[in-house]
Write a protein that holds these residues in place. Structure first.
Motif, PDB file in Angstrom:
ATOM      1  N   PHE A   1       5.774   0.865   0.361  1.00 40.67           N
ATOM      2  CA  PHE A   1       5.674  -0.205  -0.636  1.00 40.67           C
ATOM      3  C   PHE A   1       5.849  -1.568   0.039  1.00 40.67           C
ATOM      4  O   PHE A   1       5.070  -2.493  -0.171  1.00 40.67           O
ATOM      5  CB  PHE A   1       6.740   0.008  -1.713  1.00 40.67           C
ATOM      6  N   LYS A   2       6.875  -1.676   0.880  1.00 46.84           N
ATOM      7  CA  LYS A   2       7.134  -2.962   1.543  1.00 46.84           C
ATOM      8  C   LYS A   2       6.006  -3.323   2.513  1.00 46.84           C
ATOM      9  O   LYS A   2       5.649  -4.495   2.645  1.00 46.84           O
ATOM     10  CB  LYS A   2       8.459  -2.906   2.298  1.00 46.84           C
ATOM     11  N   ASP A   3       5.457  -2.322   3.192  1.00 49.52           N
ATOM     12  CA  ASP A   3       4.328  -2.595   4.096  1.00 49.52           C
ATOM     13  C   ASP A   3       3.160  -3.178   3.299  1.00 49.52           C
ATOM     14  O   ASP A   3       2.497  -4.122   3.743  1.00 49.52           O
ATOM     15  CB  ASP A   3       3.883  -1.314   4.814  1.00 49.52           C
ATOM     16  N   ALA A   4       2.927  -2.600   2.107  1.00 46.98           N
ATOM     17  CA  ALA A   4       1.826  -3.094   1.267  1.00 46.98           C
ATOM     18  C   ALA A   4       2.107  -4.519   0.798  1.00 46.98           C
ATOM     19  O   ALA A   4       1.222  -5.377   0.790  1.00 46.98           O
ATOM     20  CB  ALA A   4       1.624  -2.161   0.075  1.00 46.98           C
ATOM     21  N   VAL A   5       3.363  -4.767   0.420  1.00 48.99           N
ATOM     22  CA  VAL A   5       3.750  -6.120  -0.035  1.00 48.99           C
ATOM     23  C   VAL A   5       3.534  -7.130   1.099  1.00 48.99           C
ATOM     24  O   VAL A   5       2.987  -8.213   0.902  1.00 48.99           O
ATOM     25  CB  VAL A   5       5.225  -6.128  -0.519  1.00 48.99           C
ATOM     26  N   ARG A   6       3.959  -6.748   2.312  1.00 49.24           N
ATOM     27  CA  ARG A   6       3.799  -7.648   3.464  1.00 49.24           C
ATOM     28  C   ARG A   6       2.321  -7.961   3.691  1.00 49.24           C
ATOM     29  O   ARG A   6       1.932  -9.118   3.873  1.00 49.24           O
ATOM     30  CB  ARG A   6       4.402  -7.014   4.717  1.00 49.24           C
TER      31      ARG A   6
ATOM     32  N   GLN B   1      -0.168  -7.800   1.581  1.00 46.96           N
ATOM     33  CA  GLN B   1      -0.715  -8.653   0.505  1.00 46.96           C
ATOM     34  C   GLN B   1      -0.296 -10.104   0.678  1.00 46.96           C
ATOM     35  O   GLN B   1      -1.087 -11.016   0.479  1.00 46.96           O
ATOM     36  CB  GLN B   1      -0.171  -8.189  -0.841  1.00 46.96           C
ATOM     37  N   TRP B   2       0.970 -10.326   1.008  1.00 49.14           N
ATOM     38  CA  TRP B   2       1.418 -11.720   1.142  1.00 49.14           C
ATOM     39  C   TRP B   2       0.884 -12.366   2.413  1.00 49.14           C
ATOM     40  O   TRP B   2       0.657 -13.577   2.440  1.00 49.14           O
ATOM     41  CB  TRP B   2       2.943 -11.825   1.015  1.00 49.14           C
ATOM     42  N   ASN B   3       0.667 -11.576   3.440  1.00 49.59           N
ATOM     43  CA  ASN B   3      -0.014 -12.137   4.618  1.00 49.59           C
ATOM     44  C   ASN B   3      -1.395 -12.653   4.211  1.00 49.59           C
ATOM     45  O   ASN B   3      -1.811 -13.742   4.595  1.00 49.59           O
ATOM     46  CB  ASN B   3      -0.168 -11.071   5.707  1.00 49.59           C
TER      47      ASN B   3
ATOM     48  N   VAL C   1      11.459 -13.787  10.282  1.00 50.86           N
ATOM     49  CA  VAL C   1      10.828 -12.709   9.511  1.00 50.86           C
ATOM     50  C   VAL C   1      11.870 -11.614   9.300  1.00 50.86           C
ATOM     51  O   VAL C   1      12.457 -11.117  10.269  1.00 50.86           O
ATOM     52  CB  VAL C   1       9.601 -12.144  10.252  1.00 50.86           C
ATOM     53  N   ALA C   2      12.120 -11.272   8.039  1.00 53.42           N
ATOM     54  CA  ALA C   2      13.126 -10.238   7.745  1.00 53.42           C
ATOM     55  C   ALA C   2      12.904  -9.658   6.363  1.00 53.42           C
ATOM     56  O   ALA C   2      12.565 -10.379   5.414  1.00 53.42           O
ATOM     57  CB  ALA C   2      14.529 -10.835   7.820  1.00 53.42           C
ATOM     58  N   ASP C   3      13.114  -8.360   6.262  1.00 53.58           N
ATOM     59  CA  ASP C   3      13.138  -7.681   4.972  1.00 53.58           C
ATOM     60  C   ASP C   3      14.444  -8.079   4.278  1.00 53.58           C
ATOM     61  O   ASP C   3      15.519  -7.959   4.881  1.00 53.58           O
ATOM     62  CB  ASP C   3      13.088  -6.168   5.246  1.00 53.58           C
ATOM     63  N   GLY C   4      14.338  -8.537   3.045  1.00 53.20           N
ATOM     64  CA  GLY C   4      15.533  -8.964   2.315  1.00 53.20           C
ATOM     65  C   GLY C   4      16.521  -7.839   2.073  1.00 53.20           C
ATOM     66  O   GLY C   4      17.673  -8.091   1.739  1.00 53.20           O
ATOM     67  N   GLU C   5      16.101  -6.607   2.230  1.00 54.91           N
ATOM     68  CA  GLU C   5      17.023  -5.479   2.047  1.00 54.91           C
ATOM     69  C   GLU C   5      17.746  -5.119   3.345  1.00 54.91           C
ATOM     70  O   GLU C   5      18.544  -4.181   3.376  1.00 54.91           O
ATOM     71  CB  GLU C   5      16.260  -4.254   1.521  1.00 54.91           C
TER      72      GLU C   5
ATOM     73  N   PHE D   1      10.392  -8.211  -6.299  1.00 52.01           N
ATOM     74  CA  PHE D   1       9.447  -7.440  -5.475  1.00 52.01           C
ATOM     75  C   PHE D   1      10.146  -6.399  -4.596  1.00 52.01           C
ATOM     76  O   PHE D   1       9.487  -5.624  -3.917  1.00 52.01           O
ATOM     77  CB  PHE D   1       8.646  -8.373  -4.556  1.00 52.01           C
ATOM     78  N   PHE D   2      11.489  -6.438  -4.571  1.00 55.22           N
ATOM     79  CA  PHE D   2      12.209  -5.493  -3.717  1.00 55.22           C
ATOM     80  C   PHE D   2      12.225  -4.116  -4.394  1.00 55.22           C
ATOM     81  O   PHE D   2      12.637  -4.020  -5.556  1.00 55.22           O
ATOM     82  CB  PHE D   2      13.663  -5.936  -3.503  1.00 55.22           C
ATOM     83  N   PRO D   3      11.852  -3.054  -3.677  1.00 53.96           N
ATOM     84  CA  PRO D   3      11.940  -1.732  -4.292  1.00 53.96           C
ATOM     85  C   PRO D   3      13.381  -1.344  -4.625  1.00 53.96           C
ATOM     86  O   PRO D   3      13.627  -0.595  -5.554  1.00 53.96           O
ATOM     87  CB  PRO D   3      11.345  -0.786  -3.244  1.00 53.96           C
TER      88      PRO D   3
HETATM   89  C1  LIG Z   1       6.194 -15.216  -5.384  1.00 49.40           C
HETATM   90  S1  LIG Z   1       6.493 -15.456  -3.668  1.00 49.40           S
HETATM   91  C2  LIG Z   1       7.807 -16.632  -3.754  1.00 49.40           C
HETATM   92  C3  LIG Z   1       7.900 -17.494  -2.530  1.00 49.40           C
HETATM   93  C4  LIG Z   1       8.878 -18.664  -2.626  1.00 49.40           C
HETATM   94  N1  LIG Z   1      10.232 -18.207  -2.768  1.00 49.40           N
HETATM   95  C5  LIG Z   1       8.486 -19.564  -3.768  1.00 49.40           C
HETATM   96  O1  LIG Z   1       9.135 -19.498  -4.821  1.00 49.40           O
HETATM   97  O2  LIG Z   1       7.533 -20.345  -3.607  1.00 49.40           O
HETATM   98  C6  LIG Z   1       7.313 -13.958  -3.228  1.00 49.40           C
HETATM   99  C7  LIG Z   1       7.721 -13.833  -1.778  1.00 49.40           C
HETATM  100  O3  LIG Z   1       8.566 -12.689  -1.634  1.00 49.40           O
HETATM  101  C8  LIG Z   1       8.341 -12.128  -0.363  1.00 49.40           C
HETATM  102  N2  LIG Z   1       8.887 -10.758  -0.334  1.00 49.40           N
HETATM  103  C9  LIG Z   1       8.488  -9.698  -1.063  1.00 49.40           C
HETATM  104  N3  LIG Z   1       9.220  -8.610  -0.751  1.00 49.40           N
HETATM  105  C10 LIG Z   1      10.122  -8.997   0.180  1.00 49.40           C
HETATM  106  C11 LIG Z   1      11.161  -8.333   0.893  1.00 49.40           C
HETATM  107  N4  LIG Z   1      11.433  -7.026   0.702  1.00 49.40           N
HETATM  108  N5  LIG Z   1      11.885  -9.038   1.777  1.00 49.40           N
HETATM  109  C12 LIG Z   1      11.632 -10.357   1.989  1.00 49.40           C
HETATM  110  N6  LIG Z   1      10.656 -11.035   1.354  1.00 49.40           N
HETATM  111  C13 LIG Z   1       9.915 -10.372   0.448  1.00 49.40           C
HETATM  112  C14 LIG Z   1       6.830 -12.230  -0.232  1.00 49.40           C
HETATM  113  O4  LIG Z   1       6.391 -12.063   1.104  1.00 49.40           O
HETATM  114  C15 LIG Z   1       6.557 -13.614  -0.811  1.00 49.40           C
HETATM  115  O5  LIG Z   1       6.560 -14.608   0.178  1.00 49.40           O
END
Ligand SMILES: C[S@@+](CC[C@H](N)C(=O)[O-])C[C@H]1O[C@@H](n2cnc3c(N)ncnc32)[C@H](O)[C@@H]1O
Length: 287
Positions: free
Chosen positions: A12-17, A19-21, A110-114, A134-136
């Motif tokens: 899931f996180k790989d897909a999120v990354r 998409q946001w890339n 660059v870091a996963d928030g979890e 967006f965090f699982p």
């Molecule tokens: C809707 S954007 C919000 C960006 C910024 N905070 C703003 O309000 O403009 C969501 C962001 O959450 C990041 N994100 C999603 N899952 C994440 C995770 N597990 N760890 C860190 N960042 C994550 C995405 O890459 C994306 O940049």
């Protein structure tokens, strides 16, 4: 991808990354509109987290860094903002934006928030604007914030509230699913836009993570744009689950879905333009 969040968090996180890339530029290009939309919420978020002059602040899921620059302004040259995000592409834009704005007190990582790569008690305060949903496993994300903020430090997150108060998201999702021949989804599904909108859920997660003085403030934040078409352009250029669903259709079928969305979203057209209702939750707490 949303269906895999509970069972396969890494996929899931790989897909999120990914998409946001891909959507990094689109999100960054809409900074001016996002800034106006979230101005009041952002100010309140920084106040509630206790972001002050000279603070060391962690900005999780920082995206292209719009709120990062506000933090940099508040903490001043002796303070420090550490902006983290799972997407390297969007974080590069945050770094560029900080440099262009002349802030030397912003660092990006660059870091996963979890799974935050910081020592315990490294920060005076932490915020997360439209990221935690967006965090699982948002509890894990909050436990990490609890670990890296110093005792007494403040944390504030901003997420969407209930489906009824964010009707445009429901319109987009239901139309996309219908055109893709897919069944309706639980709006509170983990990792989805509204996943933390259930009343009481955010507070419960903060308390489970060990925070005290937990309180959620509900804030109306209508998104005002010239037309429904402008809103759809914003959705098309950001990493939304709608893109994921329609990405599987051929061009004509996808276009039919976008046209129906525009028709349905037109109900929010006013004499002054378009005003999509949105409601946000600011959850603040102290370590
Ligand atoms: C809707 S954007 C919000 C960006 C910024 N905070 C703003 O309000 O403009 C969501 C962001 O959450 C990041 N994100 C999603 N899952 C994440 C995770 N597990 N760890 C860190 N960042 C994550 C995405 O890459 C994306 O940049």
């Amino acid at each position: 991808m949303l269906t895999t969040s509970a069972t396969e968090p890494q996929a899931f996180k790989d897909a999120v990354r990914t998409q946001w890339n891909q959507s990094a530029k689109g999100w960054n290009d809409h900074t001016a509109q996002i800034r106006v939309w979230l101005r009041q919420a952002t100010e309140a978020m920084l106040d509630m987290a206790g972001v002050a002059r000279n603070s060391r602040v962690l900005d999780v899921a920082a995206g292209a860094g719009d709120q990062t620059l506000d933090i940099a302004q508040r903490v001043g040259p002796q303070g420090l903002v550490t902006a983290t995000d799972i997407s390297p592409a969007i974080l590069t834009l945050a770094q560029d934006n900080a440099r262009r704005a002349g802030y030397n007190n912003v660092q990006t990582l660059v870091a996963d928030g979890e799974l935050l790569p910081f020592e315990p008690a490294s920060f005076d305060a932490a915020v997360c604007r439209l990221g935690l949903m967006f965090f699982p496993n948002p509890l894990k994300g909050l436990q990490e914030l609890h670990r890296v903020v110093r005792p007494g430090g403040g944390v504030c997150t901003l997420v969407f509230s209930r489906p009824e108060k964010n009707p445009c998201i429901g319109i987009l999702m239901s139309t996309a699913l219908k055109h893709a021949g897919l069944p309706p989804r639980d709006p509170y599904q983990p990792g989805g836009l509204l996943s933390l909108g259930k009343p009481g859920l955010a507070d419960e997660l903060f308390r489970s993570a060990g925070f005290r003085d937990v309180a959620t403030t509900v804030l109306g934040a209508p998104f005002r744009l010239p037309s429904a078409r402008h809103y759809l352009e914003f959705i098309q250029s950001s990493a939304s689950p709608i893109q994921q669903i329609l990405g599987k259709l051929d061009a004509a079928a996808a276009q039919a879905a976008w046209s129906e969305m525009e028709e349905r979203l037109d109900q929010f057209t006013t004499t002054d333009g378009w005003e999509g209702p949105n409601e946000l939750l600011l959850t603040a707490a102290r370590r």
